[in-house]
Design a protein around this motif. Structure first.
Motif, PDB file in Angstrom:
ATOM      1  N   VAL A  20      11.658  57.240  22.673  1.00 49.62           N
ATOM      2  CA  VAL A  20      11.944  56.206  21.677  1.00 49.62           C
ATOM      3  C   VAL A  20      12.932  56.737  20.640  1.00 49.62           C
ATOM      4  O   VAL A  20      13.868  56.031  20.225  1.00 49.62           O
ATOM      5  CB  VAL A  20      10.637  55.722  21.008  1.00 49.62           C
ATOM      6  N   LEU A  21      12.746  57.980  20.226  1.00 48.00           N
ATOM      7  CA  LEU A  21      13.681  58.587  19.278  1.00 48.00           C
ATOM      8  C   LEU A  21      15.070  58.741  19.891  1.00 48.00           C
ATOM      9  O   LEU A  21      16.078  58.539  19.208  1.00 48.00           O
ATOM     10  CB  LEU A  21      13.150  59.936  18.797  1.00 48.00           C
ATOM     11  N   ASP A  22      15.128  59.102  21.176  1.00 45.13           N
ATOM     12  CA  ASP A  22      16.422  59.218  21.843  1.00 45.13           C
ATOM     13  C   ASP A  22      17.179  57.891  21.827  1.00 45.13           C
ATOM     14  O   ASP A  22      18.368  57.844  21.513  1.00 45.13           O
ATOM     15  CB  ASP A  22      16.252  59.680  23.295  1.00 45.13           C
ATOM     16  N   VAL A  23      16.482  56.818  22.171  1.00 49.03           N
ATOM     17  CA  VAL A  23      17.115  55.493  22.174  1.00 49.03           C
ATOM     18  C   VAL A  23      17.576  55.126  20.762  1.00 49.03           C
ATOM     19  O   VAL A  23      18.704  54.642  20.572  1.00 49.03           O
ATOM     20  CB  VAL A  23      16.150  54.429  22.734  1.00 49.03           C
ATOM     21  N   SER A  24      16.744  55.374  19.774  1.00 45.79           N
ATOM     22  CA  SER A  24      17.111  55.036  18.393  1.00 45.79           C
ATOM     23  C   SER A  24      18.307  55.840  17.912  1.00 45.79           C
ATOM     24  O   SER A  24      19.205  55.295  17.248  1.00 45.79           O
ATOM     25  CB  SER A  24      15.919  55.285  17.468  1.00 45.79           C
ATOM     26  N   ILE A  25      18.332  57.118  18.237  1.00 49.51           N
ATOM     27  CA  ILE A  25      19.463  57.964  17.833  1.00 49.51           C
ATOM     28  C   ILE A  25      20.752  57.479  18.482  1.00 49.51           C
ATOM     29  O   ILE A  25      21.795  57.386  17.829  1.00 49.51           O
ATOM     30  CB  ILE A  25      19.183  59.446  18.176  1.00 49.51           C
ATOM     31  N   ILE A  26      20.686  57.134  19.761  1.00 51.49           N
ATOM     32  CA  ILE A  26      21.892  56.678  20.454  1.00 51.49           C
ATOM     33  C   ILE A  26      22.375  55.349  19.885  1.00 51.49           C
ATOM     34  O   ILE A  26      23.580  55.140  19.709  1.00 51.49           O
ATOM     35  CB  ILE A  26      21.636  56.594  21.970  1.00 51.49           C
ATOM     36  N   ILE A  27      21.460  54.444  19.570  1.00 52.18           N
ATOM     37  CA  ILE A  27      21.857  53.162  18.984  1.00 52.18           C
ATOM     38  C   ILE A  27      22.530  53.379  17.629  1.00 52.18           C
ATOM     39  O   ILE A  27      23.582  52.795  17.334  1.00 52.18           O
ATOM     40  CB  ILE A  27      20.645  52.215  18.861  1.00 52.18           C
ATOM     41  N   LEU A  28      21.941  54.231  16.793  1.00 53.54           N
ATOM     42  CA  LEU A  28      22.545  54.491  15.481  1.00 53.54           C
ATOM     43  C   LEU A  28      23.892  55.206  15.604  1.00 53.54           C
ATOM     44  O   LEU A  28      24.836  54.899  14.865  1.00 53.54           O
ATOM     45  CB  LEU A  28      21.591  55.302  14.612  1.00 53.54           C
ATOM     46  N   LEU A  29      23.986  56.146  16.554  1.00 58.57           N
ATOM     47  CA  LEU A  29      25.261  56.824  16.768  1.00 58.57           C
ATOM     48  C   LEU A  29      26.333  55.843  17.241  1.00 58.57           C
ATOM     49  O   LEU A  29      27.490  55.915  16.822  1.00 58.57           O
ATOM     50  CB  LEU A  29      25.110  57.947  17.798  1.00 58.57           C
ATOM     51  N   ARG A  30      25.939  54.909  18.098  1.00 60.99           N
ATOM     52  CA  ARG A  30      26.889  53.897  18.587  1.00 60.99           C
ATOM     53  C   ARG A  30      27.416  53.066  17.415  1.00 60.99           C
ATOM     54  O   ARG A  30      28.615  52.851  17.286  1.00 60.99           O
ATOM     55  CB  ARG A  30      26.212  53.003  19.609  1.00 60.99           C
ATOM     56  N   GLU A  31      26.495  52.603  16.571  1.00 62.56           N
ATOM     57  CA  GLU A  31      26.919  51.785  15.435  1.00 62.56           C
ATOM     58  C   GLU A  31      27.787  52.580  14.465  1.00 62.56           C
ATOM     59  O   GLU A  31      28.764  52.060  13.916  1.00 62.56           O
ATOM     60  CB  GLU A  31      25.704  51.206  14.715  1.00 62.56           C
ATOM     61  N   LEU A  32      27.447  53.849  14.256  1.00 61.15           N
ATOM     62  CA  LEU A  32      28.229  54.688  13.354  1.00 61.15           C
ATOM     63  C   LEU A  32      29.630  54.928  13.907  1.00 61.15           C
ATOM     64  O   LEU A  32      30.628  54.773  13.191  1.00 61.15           O
ATOM     65  CB  LEU A  32      27.514  56.023  13.114  1.00 61.15           C
ATOM     66  N   VAL A  33      29.722  55.283  15.178  1.00 59.08           N
ATOM     67  CA  VAL A  33      31.026  55.561  15.780  1.00 59.08           C
ATOM     68  C   VAL A  33      31.892  54.307  15.804  1.00 59.08           C
ATOM     69  O   VAL A  33      33.076  54.344  15.449  1.00 59.08           O
ATOM     70  CB  VAL A  33      30.849  56.154  17.195  1.00 59.08           C
ATOM     71  N   LEU A  34      31.316  53.179  16.209  1.00 55.71           N
ATOM     72  CA  LEU A  34      32.098  51.941  16.245  1.00 55.71           C
ATOM     73  C   LEU A  34      32.535  51.510  14.844  1.00 55.71           C
ATOM     74  O   LEU A  34      33.667  51.075  14.651  1.00 55.71           O
ATOM     75  CB  LEU A  34      31.301  50.821  16.907  1.00 55.71           C
ATOM     76  N   GLY A  35      31.632  51.620  13.884  1.00 51.14           N
ATOM     77  CA  GLY A  35      31.978  51.242  12.518  1.00 51.14           C
ATOM     78  C   GLY A  35      33.057  52.125  11.928  1.00 51.14           C
ATOM     79  O   GLY A  35      33.966  51.648  11.235  1.00 51.14           O
ATOM     80  N   LEU A  36      32.985  53.429  12.192  1.00 52.63           N
ATOM     81  CA  LEU A  36      34.009  54.338  11.674  1.00 52.63           C
ATOM     82  C   LEU A  36      35.340  54.137  12.385  1.00 52.63           C
ATOM     83  O   LEU A  36      36.397  54.191  11.765  1.00 52.63           O
ATOM     84  CB  LEU A  36      33.551  55.791  11.807  1.00 52.63           C
ATOM     85  N   TYR A  37      35.284  53.889  13.684  1.00 56.09           N
ATOM     86  CA  TYR A  37      36.525  53.694  14.434  1.00 56.09           C
ATOM     87  C   TYR A  37      37.226  52.398  14.040  1.00 56.09           C
ATOM     88  O   TYR A  37      38.447  52.350  13.909  1.00 56.09           O
ATOM     89  CB  TYR A  37      36.250  53.709  15.939  1.00 56.09           C
ATOM     90  N   GLN A  38      36.451  51.350  13.811  1.00 55.50           N
ATOM     91  CA  GLN A  38      37.031  50.053  13.477  1.00 55.50           C
ATOM     92  C   GLN A  38      37.201  49.861  11.965  1.00 55.50           C
ATOM     93  O   GLN A  38      37.670  48.815  11.536  1.00 55.50           O
ATOM     94  CB  GLN A  38      36.160  48.934  14.047  1.00 55.50           C
ATOM     95  N   HIS A  39      36.790  50.846  11.166  1.00 56.15           N
ATOM     96  CA  HIS A  39      36.889  50.794   9.704  1.00 56.15           C
ATOM     97  C   HIS A  39      36.164  49.584   9.125  1.00 56.15           C
ATOM     98  O   HIS A  39      36.662  48.898   8.238  1.00 56.15           O
ATOM     99  CB  HIS A  39      38.354  50.785   9.255  1.00 56.15           C
ATOM    100  N   THR A  40      34.941  49.326   9.634  1.00 55.85           N
ATOM    101  CA  THR A  40      34.188  48.160   9.162  1.00 55.85           C
ATOM    102  C   THR A  40      32.965  48.533   8.342  1.00 55.85           C
ATOM    103  O   THR A  40      32.271  47.639   7.859  1.00 55.85           O
ATOM    104  CB  THR A  40      33.734  47.295  10.353  1.00 55.85           C
ATOM    105  N   ILE A  41      32.672  49.821   8.170  1.00 54.60           N
ATOM    106  CA  ILE A  41      31.519  50.213   7.358  1.00 54.60           C
ATOM    107  C   ILE A  41      31.994  51.024   6.163  1.00 54.60           C
ATOM    108  O   ILE A  41      33.025  51.689   6.211  1.00 54.60           O
ATOM    109  CB  ILE A  41      30.457  50.997   8.169  1.00 54.60           C
ATOM    110  N   SER A  42      31.204  50.950   5.119  1.00 54.45           N
ATOM    111  CA  SER A  42      31.565  51.679   3.905  1.00 54.45           C
ATOM    112  C   SER A  42      31.143  53.139   4.018  1.00 54.45           C
ATOM    113  O   SER A  42      30.363  53.518   4.884  1.00 54.45           O
ATOM    114  CB  SER A  42      30.896  51.029   2.693  1.00 54.45           C
ATOM    115  N   GLU A  43      31.661  53.918   3.089  1.00 54.02           N
ATOM    116  CA  GLU A  43      31.345  55.341   3.065  1.00 54.02           C
ATOM    117  C   GLU A  43      29.862  55.585   2.819  1.00 54.02           C
ATOM    118  O   GLU A  43      29.234  56.425   3.473  1.00 54.02           O
ATOM    119  CB  GLU A  43      32.168  55.997   1.957  1.00 54.02           C
ATOM    120  N   SER A  44      29.286  54.860   1.885  1.00 54.37           N
ATOM    121  CA  SER A  44      27.875  55.064   1.559  1.00 54.37           C
ATOM    122  C   SER A  44      26.967  54.649   2.722  1.00 54.37           C
ATOM    123  O   SER A  44      25.965  55.305   2.993  1.00 54.37           O
ATOM    124  CB  SER A  44      27.507  54.284   0.303  1.00 54.37           C
ATOM    125  N   PHE A  45      27.347  53.578   3.427  1.00 51.18           N
ATOM    126  CA  PHE A  45      26.551  53.149   4.583  1.00 51.18           C
ATOM    127  C   PHE A  45      26.648  54.181   5.703  1.00 51.18           C
ATOM    128  O   PHE A  45      25.652  54.465   6.378  1.00 51.18           O
ATOM    129  CB  PHE A  45      27.025  51.775   5.066  1.00 51.18           C
TER     130      PHE A  45
END
Length: 141
Positions: free
Chosen positions: A85-110
């Protein structure tokens, strides 16, 4: 005797449902692989679109693989391990972080907050490895 039969029927129906779900997810995994090639073909001249599709679809494949793995673990061990369960959660959060940083759609604090959550989950994952039972039996006890 009747309670044992009801329990076996329930257990078998749960296992059958999980098996069907695993088949559906496996087909989805295969379709995601085809989608990767289609997205590369459809956005060929634009290298930024190709990279965006590759990152998104590849990380989605890892999520599907981990979910299929957790279903297999439940079928085999008759329980859901917290490490999966932790593996799945980590991968989901990493996916959102990488996509957000690549597309410049998330803030620095987030991004910092998601990174902190991922760090905490990695520590929890390390703890589950350290204190997990050595042998899993089929009963899941």
């Amino acid at each position: 005797m009747e309670n044992i039969l009801k329990f076996r029927l329930l257990d078998n129906s749960i296992l059958f449902s999980l098996f069907v779900l695993e088949l559906i997810l496996s087909v989805g995994l295969f379709l995601n692989l085809i989608k990767i090639f289609y997205d590369i073909y459809s956005s060929y001249p634009n290298i930024n679109e190709i990279i965006k599709h590759l990152i998104n679809n590849a990380l989605s494949m890892f999520i599907l693989i981990e979910i299929i793995k957790s279903i297999n673990d439940y079928i085999y061990y008759k329980r859901i391990r917290i490490s999966v369960v932790l593996d799945v959660s980590i991968i989901i959060l990493l996916r959102e972080l990488v996509l957000g940083l690549y597309q410049h759609t998330i803030s620095e604090s987030f991004a910092i907050m998601i990174t902190g959550i991922i760090f905490i989950m990695i520590i929890a994952r390390a703890i589950t490895i350290k204190f997990s039972p050595n042998n899993y039996n089929k009963a899941g006890v």
